[in-house]
Design a protein around this motif. Structure first.
Motif, PDB file in Angstrom:
ATOM      1  N   ALA A  10       0.816  -1.215   0.000  1.00 51.74           N
ATOM      2  CA  ALA A  10       0.000   0.000   0.000  1.00 51.74           C
ATOM      3  C   ALA A  10       0.845   1.259   0.000  1.00 51.74           C
ATOM      4  CB  ALA A  10      -0.927   0.003   1.228  1.00 51.74           C
ATOM      5  N   LEU A  11       2.173   1.111   0.110  1.00 53.37           N
ATOM      6  CA  LEU A  11       3.082   2.252   0.155  1.00 53.37           C
ATOM      7  C   LEU A  11       3.854   2.333  -1.157  1.00 53.37           C
ATOM      8  CD1 LEU A  11       4.178   4.462   2.109  1.00 53.37           C
ATOM      9  CD2 LEU A  11       5.996   2.856   2.693  1.00 53.37           C
ATOM     10  N   GLU A  12       3.772   3.485  -1.807  1.00 47.60           N
ATOM     11  CA  GLU A  12       4.452   3.661  -3.078  1.00 47.60           C
ATOM     12  C   GLU A  12       5.252   4.958  -3.072  1.00 47.60           C
ATOM     13  OE1 GLU A  12       1.558   3.498  -6.180  1.00 47.60           O
ATOM     14  OE2 GLU A  12       1.371   1.309  -6.092  1.00 47.60           O
ATOM     15  N   SER A  13       6.301   4.980  -3.899  1.00 51.35           N
ATOM     16  CA  SER A  13       7.134   6.175  -3.991  1.00 51.35           C
ATOM     17  C   SER A  13       6.694   7.037  -5.157  1.00 51.35           C
ATOM     18  CB  SER A  13       8.603   5.787  -4.172  1.00 51.35           C
ATOM     19  OG  SER A  13       8.774   5.072  -5.382  1.00 51.35           O
ATOM     20  N   GLY A  14       7.127   8.291  -5.159  1.00 49.15           N
ATOM     21  CA  GLY A  14       6.756   9.223  -6.207  1.00 49.15           C
ATOM     22  C   GLY A  14       5.484   9.967  -5.863  1.00 49.15           C
ATOM     23  N   LYS A  15       5.181  10.971  -6.658  1.00 53.69           N
ATOM     24  CA  LYS A  15       3.985  11.774  -6.412  1.00 53.69           C
ATOM     25  C   LYS A  15       2.790  11.164  -7.129  1.00 53.69           C
ATOM     26  CE  LYS A  15       6.441  16.118  -5.675  1.00 53.69           C
ATOM     27  NZ  LYS A  15       6.605  17.524  -6.090  1.00 53.69           N
TER      28      LYS A  15
END
Length: 488
Positions: free
Chosen positions: A45-50
């Protein structure tokens, strides 16, 4: 006799989240990036970037789920979860603290490293230039494997013979091992395979072109090694009936030798460590400017796919038991992702305010780089300034680096105890150590100053310090006693 009784008490315990936050604060930049990757791998559920889409900027409302427990007994029903709170969440946290963040089109800069062979493999390759039968080669490779990173074989020949028999099934004799050792001693770098410092120095001297100084140096190491180590120069002059000049030349030959031949190998397979500064301090228009390494402020958001899964569940009319289990799992991952994003923000704030306080406390030093201007500073001084616990300040200072106009420094080096000079002013022990080091560097090396005379000199300079304190500071500076500093 057993008795039962009630006892009421109030105690404070750190929550698992607080413990995890303390661990995050302690991590330097490179370790933090590794921890971030681990968390993203564990939590889908955690992702990088905008986030590409613009969602309404409302925070997660997780307070209503404080009593949530994954156990069957206290399990929250899926229908009780306010899905809208998750769908309309603030996916991109607002990182407003000063940070030299990288732009989206910046490329990740990595330092290239040359591929090299190991120290031991290089020695094995050199053995190929010698004509050896199978048994001799097995013994030679075993001996090479027994060489440590400094180039020594720190075991007796009898131990080596026994070890080969028990572990390798190689049955040999001490005489044969000694013969193979002579071959090992022909390898480069010269001195490798020695069993002690005396043998290492002798091997190197025997590879030098014979001269009067080299021959005398060899005799000194062979016959009077202990006297040489203890710098009993008068005894050496008397023993070999030589002049001061002859002894000086022989000692010069010995000082040119390498006591750690393995350490000089350029391809030694040690891990190359790159220090990544966690902070940068610059002087702009006569004022200090602090920035936090942008790699400590990653852009994270909650996975859009997980939000869509929650929306699908909300719109579903028939909710099966498996769907209810799934929404419980999704909620757990969303809670974890939200907490981790908040923890990173709190870590960033803690690092910045702590380093900012240190920077202003040591402003005089950071403006001109003179180490004698470092103020006495302990953890409590900074903890009181920023309103944090001493242990938190310690976690920030112990493992992090700051880039200054005068080089990259370990933050804990800014901390020191205070001592009073003869005028009653508090001065840093770093300043006193620097003065002590300069005094020793300027001494007459033919008659080096003992600790009691060093104490007198510092007292004359305004620093009344006991002889035992001088000895302690000298050891911390890795400066030997007076007798060992003596030169002809």
């Amino acid at each position: 006799m057993l008795k039962q009784f009630l006892n009421l008490k109030i105690s404070q315990k750190l929550s698992p989240q607080q413990i995890q936050l303390m661990k995050l604060i302690q991590l330097p930049t490179q370790a933090f990036e590794q921890r971030l990757l681990e968390e993203m791998n564990e939590n889908p559920a955690l992702e990088s970037g905008k986030e590409e889409d613009n969602y309404e900027k409302d925070e997660f409302d997780t307070e209503q789920y404080d009593d949530y427990d994954d156990s069957e007994a206290d399990r929250v029903e899926a229908e009780d979860i306010n899905i809208d709170e998750y769908l309309n969440s603030d996916d991109t946290p607002d990182y407003k603290t000063q940070a030299n963040n990288y732009s989206d089109d910046d490329e990740t800069k990595e330092t290239p490293f040359a591929a090299t062979i190991s120290f031991h493999q290089d020695l094995i390759n050199q053995l190929n230039t010698f004509i050896l039968n199978d048994e001799e080669r097995d013994i030679a490779e075993f001996l090479v494997g027994s060489i440590d990173d400094m180039g020594y074989i720190r075991r007796s020949v009898s131990d080596l013979v026994d070890d080969m028999a028990f572990t390798q099934g190689i049955y040999t004799t001490e005489k044969q091992v000694e013969a193979i050792l002579h071959i090992i001693h022909e390898l480069e770098p010269t001195g490798v395979g020695a069993r002690d410092l005396q043998e290492c120095l002798l091997l190197q001297l025997k590879h030098k072109t014979p001269t009067e100084s080299v021959d005398l140096a060899t005799a000194i190491i062979e016959q009077q090694f202990d006297s040489f180590v203890r710098k009993h120069y008068d005894k050496l002059i008397q023993k070999f009936n030589i002049s001061n000049e002859q002894l000086r030349n022989a000692i010069h030959e010995i000082e040119r030798l390498n006591p750690k031949p393995g350490g000089s190998f350029s391809g030694n397979n040690k891990i190359t460590e790159n220090v990544v500064p966690d902070f940068t301090i610059r002087i702009v228009d006569g004022e200090l400017e602090l920035t936090l390494n942008g790699r400590n402020a990653p852009s994270l958001h909650v996975s859009k796919d997980y939000q869509e899964m929650m929306q699908t569940y909300k719109e579903s009319k028939d909710k099966s038991h498996s769907q209810k289990d799934a929404v419980q799992f999704i909620k757990q991952k969303l809670d974890s992702a939200k907490w981790f994003i908040d923890a990173i923000k709190q870590r960033q704030d803690t690092l910045y305010v702590t380093m900012n306080a240190i920077m202003h406390y040591q402003k005089d030093y950071l403006l001109d780089g003179d180490e004698t201007r470092l103020k006495p500073m302990i953890l409590k001084d900074i903890a009181d300034m920023v309103g944090l616990d001493i242990s938190t300040v310690s976690r920030v200072a112990n493992s992090k680096y700051v880039e200054t106009p005068y080089g990259t420094k370990l933050i804990k080096e800014f901390f020191s105890e205070a001592m009073k000079n003869d005028q009653g002013e508090e001065v840093s022990t770093i300043e006193i150590k620097r003065i002590l080091q300069n005094t020793i560097e300027e001494e007459d090396k033919k008659n080096p100053l003992p600790d009691d005379l060093l104490a007198e000199i510092l007292k004359e300079k305004g620093y009344p310090i006991a002889r035992r304190t001088i000895a302690k500071y000298r050891e911390q500076l890795e400066i030997p006693v007076a007798r060992m500093r003596k030169k002809l």
